[in-house]
Design a protein around this motif. Structure first.
Motif, short mmCIF file in Angstrom:
data_model
loop_
_atom_site.label_atom_id
_atom_site.label_comp_id
_atom_site.label_asym_id
_atom_site.label_seq_id
_atom_site.Cartn_x
_atom_site.Cartn_y
_atom_site.Cartn_z
N PRO A 142 0.81 -1.22 0.00
CA PRO A 142 0.00 0.00 0.00
C PRO A 142 0.85 1.27 0.00
N ALA A 143 2.00 1.24 0.66
CA ALA A 143 2.87 2.43 0.66
C ALA A 143 3.37 2.72 -0.75
N GLY A 144 3.70 1.67 -1.49
CA GLY A 144 4.15 1.86 -2.87
C GLY A 144 3.05 2.45 -3.73
N ASP A 145 1.80 2.02 -3.50
CA ASP A 145 0.69 2.59 -4.25
C ASP A 145 0.53 4.08 -3.95
N VAL A 146 0.65 4.44 -2.69
CA VAL A 146 0.53 5.85 -2.31
C VAL A 146 1.64 6.68 -2.96
N VAL A 147 2.85 6.15 -2.95
CA VAL A 147 3.97 6.87 -3.54
C VAL A 147 3.79 7.01 -5.05
N ARG A 148 3.29 5.97 -5.70
CA ARG A 148 3.05 6.06 -7.15
C ARG A 148 2.00 7.13 -7.48
N TRP A 149 0.91 7.18 -6.70
CA TRP A 149 -0.10 8.20 -6.92
C TRP A 149 0.47 9.59 -6.65
N ALA A 150 1.29 9.71 -5.64
CA ALA A 150 1.89 11.01 -5.32
C ALA A 150 2.83 11.45 -6.44
N ALA A 151 3.60 10.52 -6.99
CA ALA A 151 4.49 10.85 -8.11
C ALA A 151 3.66 11.28 -9.33
N PHE A 152 2.57 10.61 -9.56
CA PHE A 152 1.68 11.00 -10.66
C PHE A 152 1.15 12.42 -10.43
N SER A 153 0.79 12.72 -9.19
CA SER A 153 0.31 14.07 -8.87
C SER A 153 1.40 15.11 -9.07
N CYS A 154 2.64 14.74 -8.74
CA CYS A 154 3.76 15.67 -8.93
C CYS A 154 3.93 16.03 -10.41
N CYS A 214 7.12 11.68 2.82
CA CYS A 214 6.06 10.70 3.13
C CYS A 214 6.52 9.29 2.81
N ARG A 215 7.25 9.13 1.72
CA ARG A 215 7.77 7.80 1.37
C ARG A 215 8.70 7.28 2.46
N VAL A 216 9.59 8.14 2.94
CA VAL A 216 10.51 7.73 4.01
C VAL A 216 9.74 7.34 5.26
N LEU A 217 8.76 8.14 5.64
CA LEU A 217 7.97 7.84 6.83
C LEU A 217 7.14 6.56 6.68
N LEU A 218 6.58 6.35 5.50
CA LEU A 218 5.82 5.12 5.27
C LEU A 218 6.71 3.88 5.35
N ARG A 219 7.90 3.95 4.75
CA ARG A 219 8.82 2.81 4.80
C ARG A 219 9.27 2.54 6.23
N TYR A 220 9.54 3.61 6.99
CA TYR A 220 9.94 3.45 8.39
C TYR A 220 8.82 2.81 9.20
N SER A 221 7.59 3.25 8.94
CA SER A 221 6.43 2.69 9.63
C SER A 221 6.27 1.21 9.31
N GLU A 222 6.43 0.84 8.05
CA GLU A 222 6.33 -0.58 7.67
C GLU A 222 7.42 -1.41 8.34
#
Length: 106
Positions: free
Chosen positions: A11-23, A54-62
Motif C-alpha cells: 500500500p505504501a508503494g501505491d501511495v507513492v506512485r499516486w503522489a508521483a503521478f500528482s507531482c 512521506c515515502r521515508v515515513l511510510l517505509r519506516y512505519s512498515e
C-alpha cells in the motif's frame, strides 16, 4: 483486476506512485490555468519534497510494524525458549544451589 507483474500487497508503494503521478499532473494543470512556469516549478519541487518525506515515513512505519510483529511472534512461541539471551524459569541461575543446605559461612 490484477496486473501480472505488480504485487498489490504494497500500500505504501501505491501511495507513492499516486503522489508521483500528482507531482507530474499538478504543474501541467497550474500552467494550463495561468500560473507561471516558475510558480509551477516551485509547486512541483514542493510536492516532490513532501512525497519523498512521506515515502521515508511510510517505509519506516512498515519496518517498525514488521519488527513489532516479529517480537510478538517470538513472545507467542510455546515453551520456555524466548530468545538467545533469555532466562528460563524464575530465579534459576547457573551454578547456584538452592536453599536448604548449610553454607560454610553459617
Amino acid at each position: 483486476m490484477q496486473h501480472s507483474g505488480r504485487a498489490h500487497d504494497d500500500p505504501a508503494g501505491d501511495v507513492v506512485r499516486w503522489a508521483a503521478f500528482s507531482c507530474l499532473l499538478v504543474p501541467v494543470v497550474l500552467v494550463v490555468y495561468g500560473t507561471s512556469y516558475g510558480g509551477a516549478a516551485v509547486a512541483t519541487l514542493g510536492l516532490a519534497a513532501v512525497t519523498a518525506a512521506c515515502r521515508v515515513l511510510l517505509r519506516y512505519s512498515e519496518k517498525s510494524e514488521r519488527a513489532a510483529a516479529r517480537v510478538f511472534a517470538e513472545d507467542a512461541l510455546p515453551g520456555g525458549h524466548r530468545g538467545r539471551h533469555s532466562r528460563s524459569g524464575s530465579g534459576s541461575h547457573r551454578g547456584c544451589h538452592g536453599s536448604g543446605g548449610i553454607s560454610p559461612h553459617d
